[in-house]
Design a protein around this motif. Structure first.
Motif, PDB file in Angstrom:
ATOM      1  N   ARG A 109       0.983  -0.841   0.071  1.00  0.00           N
ATOM      2  CA  ARG A 109      -0.014  -0.090  -0.166  1.00  0.00           C
ATOM      3  C   ARG A 109       0.558   1.536  -0.135  1.00  0.00           C
ATOM      4  NH1 ARG A 109      -3.554   0.785   5.571  1.00  0.00           N
ATOM      5  NH2 ARG A 109      -4.191  -1.352   4.978  1.00  0.00           N
ATOM      6  N   GLY A 110       0.459   2.527  -0.951  1.00  0.00           N
ATOM      7  CA  GLY A 110       1.122   3.141  -0.702  1.00  0.00           C
ATOM      8  C   GLY A 110      -0.016   5.202  -0.519  1.00  0.00           C
ATOM      9  N   THR A 111       0.708   6.084  -0.730  1.00  0.00           N
ATOM     10  CA  THR A 111       0.203   7.392  -0.744  1.00  0.00           C
ATOM     11  C   THR A 111       0.752   8.011  -2.404  1.00  0.00           C
ATOM     12  OG1 THR A 111       1.011   8.630   0.618  1.00  0.00           O
ATOM     13  CG2 THR A 111      -0.798   7.342   0.893  1.00  0.00           C
ATOM     14  N   ALA A 112      -0.043   9.011  -2.596  1.00  0.00           N
ATOM     15  CA  ALA A 112       0.847   9.613  -3.967  1.00  0.00           C
ATOM     16  C   ALA A 112      -0.012  10.939  -3.168  1.00  0.00           C
ATOM     17  CB  ALA A 112       0.272   9.633  -5.188  1.00  0.00           C
ATOM     18  N   HIS A 113       0.624  12.153  -3.567  1.00  0.00           N
ATOM     19  CA  HIS A 113       0.128  13.620  -3.545  1.00  0.00           C
ATOM     20  C   HIS A 113      -0.034  14.698  -4.694  1.00  0.00           C
ATOM     21  CE1 HIS A 113       0.137  17.364  -1.552  1.00  0.00           C
ATOM     22  NE2 HIS A 113      -0.815  17.286  -2.081  1.00  0.00           N
ATOM     23  N   SER A 114      -0.918  15.645  -4.905  1.00  0.00           N
ATOM     24  CA  SER A 114      -0.352  17.020  -5.974  1.00  0.00           C
ATOM     25  C   SER A 114      -0.855  17.343  -5.808  1.00  0.00           C
ATOM     26  CB  SER A 114      -0.705  16.193  -7.390  1.00  0.00           C
ATOM     27  OG  SER A 114      -0.239  16.708  -8.532  1.00  0.00           O
ATOM     28  N   ALA A 115      -0.675  18.441  -5.747  1.00  0.00           N
ATOM     29  CA  ALA A 115      -1.602  19.934  -6.067  1.00  0.00           C
ATOM     30  C   ALA A 115      -1.057  20.428  -6.830  1.00  0.00           C
ATOM     31  CB  ALA A 115      -1.283  20.983  -4.716  1.00  0.00           C
ATOM     32  N   THR A 116      -2.128  21.511  -7.517  1.00  0.00           N
ATOM     33  CA  THR A 116      -1.538  22.768  -8.088  1.00  0.00           C
ATOM     34  C   THR A 116      -2.672  23.532  -8.278  1.00  0.00           C
ATOM     35  OG1 THR A 116      -1.259  22.987 -10.748  1.00  0.00           O
ATOM     36  CG2 THR A 116      -3.744  21.765 -10.544  1.00  0.00           C
ATOM     37  N   THR A 117      -2.179  25.077  -8.802  1.00  0.00           N
ATOM     38  CA  THR A 117      -2.879  26.030  -9.160  1.00  0.00           C
ATOM     39  C   THR A 117      -3.507  26.537 -10.126  1.00  0.00           C
ATOM     40  OG1 THR A 117      -1.403  27.585  -9.112  1.00  0.00           O
ATOM     41  CG2 THR A 117      -1.978  27.389  -6.595  1.00  0.00           C
ATOM     42  N   TYR A 118      -4.710  27.608 -10.490  1.00  0.00           N
ATOM     43  CA  TYR A 118      -4.953  28.091 -11.833  1.00  0.00           C
ATOM     44  C   TYR A 118      -5.445  29.560 -11.433  1.00  0.00           C
ATOM     45  CZ  TYR A 118      -9.908  26.423 -10.656  1.00  0.00           C
ATOM     46  OH  TYR A 118     -11.471  25.797 -10.163  1.00  0.00           O
ATOM     47  N   ASP A 119      -5.533  30.402 -12.792  1.00  0.00           N
ATOM     48  CA  ASP A 119      -6.248  31.240 -11.696  1.00  0.00           C
ATOM     49  C   ASP A 119      -8.171  31.353 -12.255  1.00  0.00           C
ATOM     50  OD1 ASP A 119      -3.611  32.863 -11.974  1.00  0.00           O
ATOM     51  OD2 ASP A 119      -3.172  32.478 -14.141  1.00  0.00           O
ATOM     52  N   ARG A 120      -8.018  31.802 -11.366  1.00  0.00           N
ATOM     53  CA  ARG A 120     -10.276  32.518 -12.051  1.00  0.00           C
ATOM     54  C   ARG A 120     -10.131  33.475 -12.890  1.00  0.00           C
ATOM     55  NH1 ARG A 120     -13.469  28.997  -9.855  1.00  0.00           N
ATOM     56  NH2 ARG A 120     -14.805  30.959  -9.661  1.00  0.00           N
ATOM     57  N   LEU A 121     -10.740  33.391 -13.419  1.00  0.00           N
ATOM     58  CA  LEU A 121     -10.979  35.289 -13.854  1.00  0.00           C
ATOM     59  C   LEU A 121     -12.647  35.368 -14.144  1.00  0.00           C
ATOM     60  CD1 LEU A 121      -8.337  34.780 -16.434  1.00  0.00           C
ATOM     61  CD2 LEU A 121      -8.357  35.696 -14.825  1.00  0.00           C
ATOM     62  N   ASN A 122     -12.914  36.497 -14.776  1.00  0.00           N
ATOM     63  CA  ASN A 122     -14.398  36.639 -15.180  1.00  0.00           C
ATOM     64  C   ASN A 122     -14.676  35.961 -16.632  1.00  0.00           C
ATOM     65  OD1 ASN A 122     -14.337  38.306 -12.236  1.00  0.00           O
ATOM     66  ND2 ASN A 122     -13.965  39.935 -13.420  1.00  0.00           N
ATOM     67  N   ASN A 123     -14.569  34.835 -16.277  1.00  0.00           N
ATOM     68  CA  ASN A 123     -15.157  33.891 -17.784  1.00  0.00           C
ATOM     69  C   ASN A 123     -15.635  32.613 -16.613  1.00  0.00           C
ATOM     70  OD1 ASN A 123     -15.189  32.472 -19.793  1.00  0.00           O
ATOM     71  ND2 ASN A 123     -14.889  34.679 -20.705  1.00  0.00           N
ATOM     72  N   GLN A 124     -16.861  32.452 -17.381  1.00  0.00           N
ATOM     73  CA  GLN A 124     -17.277  30.822 -16.569  1.00  0.00           C
ATOM     74  C   GLN A 124     -16.777  30.471 -17.309  1.00  0.00           C
ATOM     75  OE1 GLN A 124     -21.475  30.536 -16.039  1.00  0.00           O
ATOM     76  NE2 GLN A 124     -21.756  28.641 -15.173  1.00  0.00           N
ATOM     77  N   PHE A 125     -16.329  30.155 -18.917  1.00  0.00           N
ATOM     78  CA  PHE A 125     -15.780  28.893 -19.677  1.00  0.00           C
ATOM     79  C   PHE A 125     -14.245  28.992 -19.212  1.00  0.00           C
ATOM     80  CE2 PHE A 125     -13.865  27.898 -23.920  1.00  0.00           C
ATOM     81  CZ  PHE A 125     -14.588  26.666 -23.336  1.00  0.00           C
ATOM     82  N   VAL A 126     -13.759  30.156 -19.456  1.00  0.00           N
ATOM     83  CA  VAL A 126     -12.137  30.520 -19.174  1.00  0.00           C
ATOM     84  C   VAL A 126     -12.052  29.530 -17.822  1.00  0.00           C
ATOM     85  CG1 VAL A 126     -10.414  31.115 -18.783  1.00  0.00           C
ATOM     86  CG2 VAL A 126     -12.007  32.417 -20.445  1.00  0.00           C
TER      87      VAL A 126
END
Length: 197
Positions: A148-165
């Motif tokens: 057994r083991g574990t894995a982890h990942s984190a990332t960020t992304y920009d949020r704009l005033n556009n729902q589709f984007v």
């Protein structure tokens, strides 16, 4: 090494080849080559063997490990993120199609959370962090836990005033974190199977 002293240069105005010498660069290249050869011999002499033949997954993986990975059945996972992770694992583990009679089973519990950062005065978020954690279990065909083991990942992304984007950026962040999780799991499983007689 007679040709090593010459460097090909092209005259941009006439597009003709000009041969010039650069002994300093050649000496550096020669020293680097000697260093690589020495390290290769030294590592081989002390029993070092890379897990992957050429540093990639799939076709370049050690044959014995590849055959064992080919016998790992990846169990289904709930929700879209689980399906993406399972597909990534299948792509990494199976070089020659899925196993007909798997000797191992891989179960993965995936948990993903999202936090909005960079709040503006009007409570609008300009940045989001996606955090994924996975606990995985490798069992034999009878269900006995082998590893057994574990894995982890984190990332960020920009949020704009556009729902589709924002939706597109979110989906891309999910893909990136799950690719990383799949790679970590596959590497750990491969290492365990390499040590297993």
């Amino acid at each position: 090494m007679g040709c090593a002293d010459k460097k090909e240069v092209y005259d941009e105005s006439s597009n003709e080849r000009i041969e010039s010498t650069n002994p300093g660069m050649n000496a550096m290249n020669y020293a680097n080559l000697c260093g690589i050869i020495f390290l290769t011999i030294a590592l081989g002499a002390c029993g070092f063997q890379p897990l992957y033949a050429t540093g990639g997954f799939g076709a370049s993986i050690d044959d014995a490990v590849a055959q064992k990975l080919q016998q790992v059945a990846v169990e289904s996972m709930p929700e879209r993120s689980g399906q993406i992770l399972r597909n990534n694992l299948i792509d990494l583990l199976y070089a020659k199609g899925r196993p007909a009679h798997p000797q191992y089973r891989l179960k993965v519990d995936l948990k993903t959370s999202e936090e909005y950062l960079g709040l503006l005065a009007n409570s609008t978020s300009t940045l989001a962090e996606l955090d994924s954690n996975a606990t995985f279990f490798l069992t034999d065909a009878q269900g006995k836990e082998l590893f057994r083991g574990t894995a982890h990942s984190a990332t960020t992304y920009d949020r704009l005033n556009n729902q589709f984007v924002n939706l597109s950026a979110h989906d891309d962040a999910v893909e990136r974190t799950l690719r990383e999780i799949a790679t970590q799991i596959a590497n750990q499983v491969a290492m365990h199977l390499k040590r297993k007689p």
